[in-house]
Design a protein around this motif. Structure first.
Motif, PDB file in Angstrom:
ATOM      1  N   ASN A   1      -1.444  -0.732  -8.506  1.00  0.00           N
ATOM      2  CA  ASN A   1      -1.292  -1.484  -9.969  1.00  0.00           C
ATOM      3  C   ASN A   1      -0.134  -1.733 -10.124  1.00  0.00           C
ATOM      4  OD1 ASN A   1      -0.795   0.949 -10.926  1.00  0.00           O
ATOM      5  ND2 ASN A   1      -2.224   0.025 -13.196  1.00  0.00           N
ATOM      6  N   GLY A   2       0.692  -2.276  -9.323  1.00  0.00           N
ATOM      7  CA  GLY A   2       2.822  -1.986  -9.357  1.00  0.00           C
ATOM      8  C   GLY A   2       3.166  -1.169  -8.942  1.00  0.00           C
ATOM      9  N   VAL A   3       2.082   0.336  -9.092  1.00  0.00           N
ATOM     10  CA  VAL A   3       2.846   1.516  -8.412  1.00  0.00           C
ATOM     11  C   VAL A   3       1.748   2.075  -7.758  1.00  0.00           C
ATOM     12  CG1 VAL A   3       4.208   1.969 -10.701  1.00  0.00           C
ATOM     13  CG2 VAL A   3       2.030   2.600 -10.515  1.00  0.00           C
ATOM     14  N   LEU A   4       1.415   2.675  -6.644  1.00  0.00           N
ATOM     15  CA  LEU A   4       0.272   3.755  -5.938  1.00  0.00           C
ATOM     16  C   LEU A   4       0.358   4.399  -6.956  1.00  0.00           C
ATOM     17  CD1 LEU A   4      -1.587   4.061  -3.321  1.00  0.00           C
ATOM     18  CD2 LEU A   4       0.488   5.607  -2.680  1.00  0.00           C
ATOM     19  N   GLN A   5      -1.161   4.162  -6.837  1.00  0.00           N
ATOM     20  CA  GLN A   5      -2.362   5.091  -7.956  1.00  0.00           C
ATOM     21  C   GLN A   5      -3.229   6.457  -7.337  1.00  0.00           C
ATOM     22  OE1 GLN A   5      -4.420   1.772 -10.498  1.00  0.00           O
ATOM     23  NE2 GLN A   5      -3.674   2.713 -12.116  1.00  0.00           N
ATOM     24  N   PHE A   6      -3.998   5.520  -5.970  1.00  0.00           N
ATOM     25  CA  PHE A   6      -4.352   6.809  -5.461  1.00  0.00           C
ATOM     26  C   PHE A   6      -4.826   6.553  -4.043  1.00  0.00           C
ATOM     27  CE2 PHE A   6      -8.781   7.543  -4.054  1.00  0.00           C
ATOM     28  CZ  PHE A   6      -8.698   8.667  -4.224  1.00  0.00           C
ATOM     29  N   TYR A   7      -4.932   7.214  -3.061  1.00  0.00           N
ATOM     30  CA  TYR A   7      -5.569   6.968  -1.901  1.00  0.00           C
ATOM     31  C   TYR A   7      -5.635   8.430  -1.451  1.00  0.00           C
ATOM     32  CZ  TYR A   7      -0.940  10.196  -1.322  1.00  0.00           C
ATOM     33  OH  TYR A   7      -0.157  11.070  -1.257  1.00  0.00           O
TER      34      TYR A   7
ATOM     35  N   GLN B   1       8.773   3.584   0.743  1.00  0.00           N
ATOM     36  CA  GLN B   1       8.224   2.857  -0.510  1.00  0.00           C
ATOM     37  C   GLN B   1       8.581   4.134  -2.209  1.00  0.00           C
ATOM     38  OE1 GLN B   1       9.721  -0.636  -1.617  1.00  0.00           O
ATOM     39  NE2 GLN B   1      10.670   0.002   0.609  1.00  0.00           N
ATOM     40  N   HIS B   2       6.850   4.459  -1.294  1.00  0.00           N
ATOM     41  CA  HIS B   2       5.455   5.545  -2.684  1.00  0.00           C
ATOM     42  C   HIS B   2       6.236   7.359  -1.834  1.00  0.00           C
ATOM     43  CE1 HIS B   2       3.837   1.946  -3.163  1.00  0.00           C
ATOM     44  NE2 HIS B   2       3.825   1.806  -1.827  1.00  0.00           N
ATOM     45  N   GLY B   3       6.934   7.810  -0.944  1.00  0.00           N
ATOM     46  CA  GLY B   3       7.102   9.068  -1.082  1.00  0.00           C
ATOM     47  C   GLY B   3       5.542   9.435  -0.619  1.00  0.00           C
TER      48      GLY B   3
END
Length: 161
Positions: free
Chosen positions: A19-25, A133-135
């Motif tokens: 949602n503009g940042v990674l919330q869940f995977y 990008q997301h670590g």
């Protein structure tokens, strides 16, 4: 806007929420179930549960694709199509917009340069992108799902500008 990305497979499926940042995977892994019909039911049940829990606003699923000269394995493409169709059905029932996206489209949307790369190099590219990008340290299925979700977010953001 919460965008779910799904990199579907007949055994392991990567999912991500962005949602503009990674919330869940997560990785939905049913490789331990040998029978395809049983594995399919378990996979779809888990994906439905994740969709109900995470409540995305829109879902993007990587589209099945044809290689030059035809599909490499028709049975595999057929199984992938069943999974994509089931996800589409889940989305329809939940009234969540459903979108297919080709690998070349999501890669281009997030700015990955992919010309003349082979499959294993493309997988490595998405893993490296997600780390940078997301670590997040993930496998290729989850990395692709994260990239798909991010591309879906970008594409939807452009629609509402």
């Amino acid at each position: 806007m919460k965008v779910m990305g799904i990199d579907s497979s007949s055994q392991k499926t990567g999912i991500a929420m962005y949602n503009g940042v990674l919330q869940f995977y997560d990785l939905v892994d049913f490789t331990h179930i040998r029978d395809y019909d049983t594995r399919f039911e378990s996979m779809i049940g888990e994906l439905n549960s994740q969709i109900e829990t995470l409540k995305p606003d829109v879902i993007y699923v990587e589209d099945t694709w044809e290689k030059a000269g035809g599909f490499n394995n028709t049975a595999t493409v057929k199984k992938l199509s069943y999974i994509v169709g089931a996800i589409h059905g889940i989305c329809s029932l939940a009234e969540i917009p459903f979108n297919l996206i080709y690998p070349s489209e999501w890669r281009k949307t997030i700015g990955l340069q992919t010309s003349k790369l082979k499959r294993n190099e493309l997988k490595r590219l998405s893993i490296d992108y997600v780390v940078k990008q997301h670590g997040a340290s993930v496998n290729d299925d989850v990395a692709d799902a994260i990239c798909i979700a991010e591309a879906g977010y970008i594409l939807n953001s452009e629609l509402f500008e």
